[in-house]
Write an enzyme that holds these catalytic residues in place. Structure first.
Site, PDB file in Angstrom:
ATOM      1  N   LYS A  19       0.787  -1.239   0.000  1.00 17.21           N
ATOM      2  CA  LYS A  19       0.000   0.000   0.000  1.00 17.21           C
ATOM      3  C   LYS A  19       0.815   1.283   0.000  1.00 17.21           C
ATOM      4  O   LYS A  19       0.269   2.356  -0.235  1.00 17.21           O
ATOM      5  CB  LYS A  19      -0.978   0.007   1.171  1.00 17.21           C
ATOM      6  N   HIS A  20       2.119   1.213   0.286  1.00 16.72           N
ATOM      7  CA  HIS A  20       2.920   2.439   0.344  1.00 16.72           C
ATOM      8  C   HIS A  20       3.472   2.886  -1.005  1.00 16.72           C
ATOM      9  O   HIS A  20       3.922   4.023  -1.136  1.00 16.72           O
ATOM     10  CB  HIS A  20       4.109   2.254   1.288  1.00 16.72           C
ATOM     11  N   CYS A  29       5.871   7.907   4.430  1.00  7.33           N
ATOM     12  CA  CYS A  29       4.935   7.527   5.488  1.00  7.33           C
ATOM     13  C   CYS A  29       5.613   7.822   6.819  1.00  7.33           C
ATOM     14  O   CYS A  29       6.778   7.450   7.014  1.00  7.33           O
ATOM     15  CB  CYS A  29       4.590   6.037   5.382  1.00  7.33           C
ATOM     16  N   HIS A  74      -4.047   3.239   2.205  1.00  8.88           N
ATOM     17  CA  HIS A  74      -3.118   3.425   3.316  1.00  8.88           C
ATOM     18  C   HIS A  74      -3.859   4.135   4.449  1.00  8.88           C
ATOM     19  O   HIS A  74      -4.724   4.963   4.179  1.00  8.88           O
ATOM     20  CB  HIS A  74      -1.919   4.265   2.849  1.00  8.88           C
ATOM     21  N   HIS A 112      -0.722   7.949  11.752  1.00 12.85           N
ATOM     22  CA  HIS A 112      -0.153   7.136  10.664  1.00 12.85           C
ATOM     23  C   HIS A 112      -0.708   7.635   9.331  1.00 12.85           C
ATOM     24  O   HIS A 112      -1.895   7.475   9.049  1.00 12.85           O
ATOM     25  CB  HIS A 112      -0.535   5.661  10.884  1.00 12.85           C
TER      26      HIS A 112
HETATM   27 FE   LIG Z   1       2.483   3.482   6.568  1.00 14.42          FE
END
Ligand SMILES: [Fe+2]
Length: 115
Positions: A15-16, A102, A41, A47
């Site tokens: 997902k990143h 992230c 995400h 987060h």
């Molecule tokens: Fe993350």
């Protein structure tokens, strides 16, 4: 080296990884970069994706050129989605690189060939 800390993978399963899609109209290039396109995400103050950068490395160019940086500044309501559209003009071919960050899982990259 920071380059050794940048992660990548298949965006359909990770997902990143920033997804890069482009369209070219003459010398105008439109590039959309999105994180979490297949698997969303998390997007909370604890987060979240903090920013995305797009680079263009022209064929025979010495280094990638920073096209732009987009910061995502809200992670409650309204939720700033981690996707952005960049426009630039060039006749050249080359590589498009996207970098995303992230706050929990660090730096992620992807690349596509610009024809
Ligand atoms: Fe993350």
């Amino acid at each position: 080296m920071i380059s050794g800390t940048i992660k990548s993978g298949d965006w359909k399963g990770e997902k990143h990884v920033p997804v890069i899609e482009y369209e070219r109209e003459g010398n105008l290039v439109r590039v959309e970069v999105a994180v979490g396109k297949e698997i969303p995400h998390p997007n909370t103050p604890e987060h979240h994706i903090a920013w995305i950068q797009l680079y263009f490395h022209p064929e025979n160019g010495a280094f990638p050129i920073l096209v732009g940086t987009v910061e995502f500044t809200n992670h409650t309501d309204p939720l700033t989605e981690p996707r952005a559209v960049f426009f630039f003009r060039t006749e050249k071919k080359g590589k498009l690189y996207a970098l995303s960050y992230c706050n929990i899982h660090g730096l992620w990259e992807n690349e596509v060939q610009l024809e």
